[in-house]
Design a protein around this motif. Structure first.
Motif, PDB file in Angstrom:
ATOM      1  N   LEU A 242       0.874  -1.181  -0.524  1.00  0.00           N
ATOM      2  CA  LEU A 242      -0.071   0.085   0.445  1.00  0.00           C
ATOM      3  C   LEU A 242       0.568   1.249  -0.518  1.00  0.00           C
ATOM      4  CD1 LEU A 242      -2.937   0.035   2.218  1.00  0.00           C
ATOM      5  CD2 LEU A 242      -3.225   0.434   0.092  1.00  0.00           C
ATOM      6  N   THR A 243       1.774   1.472   1.328  1.00  0.00           N
ATOM      7  CA  THR A 243       2.826   2.716   0.929  1.00  0.00           C
ATOM      8  C   THR A 243       3.903   2.606   0.013  1.00  0.00           C
ATOM      9  OG1 THR A 243       4.320   1.191   2.012  1.00  0.00           O
ATOM     10  CG2 THR A 243       2.757   2.469   3.284  1.00  0.00           C
ATOM     11  N   SER A 244       4.384   1.612  -0.711  1.00  0.00           N
ATOM     12  CA  SER A 244       5.096   1.749  -1.074  1.00  0.00           C
ATOM     13  C   SER A 244       4.609   0.820  -3.180  1.00  0.00           C
ATOM     14  CB  SER A 244       6.765   1.073  -1.342  1.00  0.00           C
ATOM     15  OG  SER A 244       6.597  -0.490  -1.233  1.00  0.00           O
ATOM     16  N   GLY A 245       3.778  -0.182  -3.389  1.00  0.00           N
ATOM     17  CA  GLY A 245       3.646  -0.612  -4.384  1.00  0.00           C
ATOM     18  C   GLY A 245       2.330   0.567  -5.536  1.00  0.00           C
ATOM     19  N   LYS A 246       3.050   0.412  -6.478  1.00  0.00           N
ATOM     20  CA  LYS A 246       2.569   1.197  -7.462  1.00  0.00           C
ATOM     21  C   LYS A 246       1.783   0.024  -8.825  1.00  0.00           C
ATOM     22  CE  LYS A 246       2.749   5.970  -5.448  1.00  0.00           C
ATOM     23  NZ  LYS A 246       3.061   4.550  -4.316  1.00  0.00           N
ATOM     24  N   ALA A 247       2.605  -0.735  -8.952  1.00  0.00           N
ATOM     25  CA  ALA A 247       2.468  -1.619 -10.192  1.00  0.00           C
ATOM     26  C   ALA A 247       0.928  -2.303  -9.991  1.00  0.00           C
ATOM     27  CB  ALA A 247       3.565  -2.152 -10.939  1.00  0.00           C
ATOM     28  N   VAL A 248       0.001  -3.039 -10.852  1.00  0.00           N
ATOM     29  CA  VAL A 248       0.149  -3.872 -10.703  1.00  0.00           C
ATOM     30  C   VAL A 248       0.651  -5.006 -10.723  1.00  0.00           C
ATOM     31  CG1 VAL A 248      -2.623  -5.012 -11.402  1.00  0.00           C
ATOM     32  CG2 VAL A 248      -2.173  -2.677 -11.955  1.00  0.00           C
ATOM     33  N   SER A 249       1.477  -5.782 -10.542  1.00  0.00           N
ATOM     34  CA  SER A 249       1.734  -6.441 -10.970  1.00  0.00           C
ATOM     35  C   SER A 249       2.403  -6.782  -8.987  1.00  0.00           C
ATOM     36  CB  SER A 249       3.169  -6.796 -11.177  1.00  0.00           C
ATOM     37  OG  SER A 249       4.352  -5.797 -10.660  1.00  0.00           O
ATOM     38  N   GLU A 250       2.655  -5.773  -8.625  1.00  0.00           N
ATOM     39  CA  GLU A 250       3.067  -5.849  -6.664  1.00  0.00           C
ATOM     40  C   GLU A 250       1.098  -6.204  -6.042  1.00  0.00           C
ATOM     41  OE1 GLU A 250       5.034  -2.550  -5.251  1.00  0.00           O
ATOM     42  OE2 GLU A 250       6.163  -2.263  -7.412  1.00  0.00           O
ATOM     43  N   TYR A 251       0.583  -5.697  -6.274  1.00  0.00           N
ATOM     44  CA  TYR A 251      -0.608  -6.352  -6.122  1.00  0.00           C
ATOM     45  C   TYR A 251      -1.058  -7.315  -6.392  1.00  0.00           C
ATOM     46  CZ  TYR A 251      -1.333  -1.097  -4.477  1.00  0.00           C
ATOM     47  OH  TYR A 251      -1.553   0.366  -4.221  1.00  0.00           O
TER      48      TYR A 251
END
Ligand code: ADP
Length: 479
Positions: free
Chosen positions: A274-283
């Protein structure tokens, strides 16, 4: 407040026992006294009657040999010698009229009973009577006896000894009974108190325990009686409850610990994403890791539920025939690749035609747990061997490995829920596999034993009973 004060005295067991004891004792003493009384009185009466009969037969002889005047003289002499207040004689005609008598001033109240005279001639036997004279302490024994067909002798004898005995008996009876009942009540109370003191000790301990101190134990007096047995059983029960509570506490600590780690991991991954991830792959990665952790949690919870159900026997017992040979061979086929991947040699030796009664998926689950552990805890280069055979009317499966082994102090605990040996913490696991395996073996009427040496390996041996001839012989376990 003491126990005795809480229960009113009248309701205590000791009091009721004392009452029973004293009551039974009093009744028994009364019966004994009555028997004694009856015996003595009949003895005295018999002696009195014999005396009177002897007298009558003497007079009868005298009448026959020396005539009626001699009888009259003899009557007077005898009466005065014995005392005119003690004995009297009367000669009567057959119709009851008086012919002659000794001094009757003391015996005025005593008349002639015509019915007795009639009975005398009718029965041809002497007639006895016992008479109470008002105002006099002693009773009088009367005899009617025919001296010849025309003359009847009436003799009266004051029953002094009889009355004295009665009087004395009454006095002693009351005194002795009072003392005996008091004594019996005292002894009864002492004995009852002694008997119930053990029960009171147990009640006191139970009260302390209900106030929250499970460490209390009932003192065992060492007399080896029923109270000691009760105290011992009670203490054993407390030991068991304490051990169970300890087990429950440890288990809930372990559950809390084992649930906290994956939940903390899920939360950590979610927070970081939530704090660092922006890319869809990270979600997507976060979702995958959450699913993995949730699966682990679900698996753990399901295993715990299955252990509980298996131990309690709440699932339905299928009790079907299990082709044990095939089940073991299938399990070996399933785990052989995993052993190969880890460079662990895998051998199996399964006897043909092994069967048992039970639940195939459960047996499969038990074998999987044992094989999984054997491969998991055996380093590369080691070996795992599985042998299934019949021995002494039982079906046996032994899973042997040359792995890390289990230390002597850990060995008794490995079947406990959540227990994991320190040296195996590097491996994945929940510490529930062996608990479930043992619950399944026991639900089938069998058991699991283990022999192990650290750094040398372990052998887990499952023994299961062979099929039952009839369905009714099957054990009561259900799963
Ligand atoms: P786990 O999920 O940790 O394997 P188990 O209940 O199956 O839980 O086993 C309990 C513990 O017993 C393991 O953590 C391990 O320390 C020990 N153990 C079980 N099987 C073996 C084995 N074959 N060799 C050595 N240790 C074993």
């Amino acid at each position: 407040m003491s126990l005795r004060k809480r229960i009113s005295l009248g309701h205590t067991l000791a009091f009721r026992l004392t009452l029973w004891y004293a009551g039974i004792f009093a009744v028994s003493a009364c019966v004994a006294f009555l028997l004694f009384y009856t015996l003595i009185t009949s003895f005295i009466l018999e002696r009195t009657d014999q005396e009177l009969l002897d007298q009558a037969s003497r007079f009868s002889l005298l009448l026959a040999t020396q005539g009626v005047d001699s009888v009259k003289d003899s009557m007077i002499i005898e009466s005065e010698a014995a005392g005119v207040k003690k004995v009297f004689f009367r000669l009567l005609y057959a119709d009851g009229r008086a012919y002659s008598s000794t001094n009757m001033s003391y015996w005025q109240d005593i008349g002639v009973d015509e019915t007795a005279i009639k009975a005398l001639f009718r029965e041809r036997d002497p007639v006895f009577q016992k008479i109470d004279i008002t105002g006099r302490a002693e009773k009088v024994r009367i005899l009617y006896s025919a001296l010849n067909p025309g003359i009847v002798l009436q003799v009266g004898l004051a029953m002094e000894s009889y009355s004295r005995f009665l009087e004395a008996f009454r006095k002693y009876f009351i005194a002795t009974m009072t003392i005996l009942i008091l004594l019996a009540a005292g002894v009864g109370w002492f004995m009852a108190r002694r008997a119930v003191s053990g029960v009171e000790a147990i009640t006191r301990t139970a009260q302390k325990i209900s106030d929250g101190t499970l460490k209390e134990r009932v003192p065992v007096k060492g007399r080896g009686d029923e109270i000691d047995q009760l105290a011992l059983t009670f203490n054993q029960m407390l030991d068991r409850i304490q051990a169970l509570l300890k087990e429950i506490k440890e288990m809930s600590d372990n559950i809390a610990h084992d649930l906290r780690s994956p939940i903390a991991r899920i939360r950590g991954v979610a927070e970081v994403t939530l704090t660092s991830g922006k890319a869809v792959s990270e979600y997507e990665n976060m979702a995958a890791s959450t699913i993995e952790e949730c699966d682990r949690l679900l698996d753990m919870i399901n295993t715990m539920l299955m252990i509980s159900k298996t131990e309690l026997g709440v699932n339905s017992f299928s009790g079907k025939d299990v082709d044990f040979t095939s089940v073991v061979r299938q399990a070996n086929d399933l785990f052989e690749p995993a052993a190969e991947d880890k460079s662990v040699a895998f051998h199996c030796d399964v006897q043909d035609g092994l069967h048992l009664t039970g639940d195939t998926p459960m047996i499969q689950r038990m074998l999987s747990n044992l094989l999984d552990n054997a491969i998991k805890y055996t380093p590369s280069g080691g070996s795992v061997s599985v042998a299934a055979y019949e021995s002494q009317g039982q079906v046996v499966v032994a899973v042997q490995d040359t792995g890390i082994g289990i230390s002597k102090q850990d060995l008794p605990r490995i079947f406990e829920r959540f227990f994991r040996c320190d040296q195996s913490r590097s491996q994945t696991g929940t510490g529930l596999g062996l608990s479930l395996a043992r619950a399944i073996a026991r639900a089938h009427g069998g058991d699991i034993t283990v022999v192990s040496m650290p750094n040398q390996g372990s052998t887990f041996t499952v023994t299961l009973p062979k099929p039952y001839s009839t369905q009714n012989d099957a054990p009561g376990y259900e799963f």
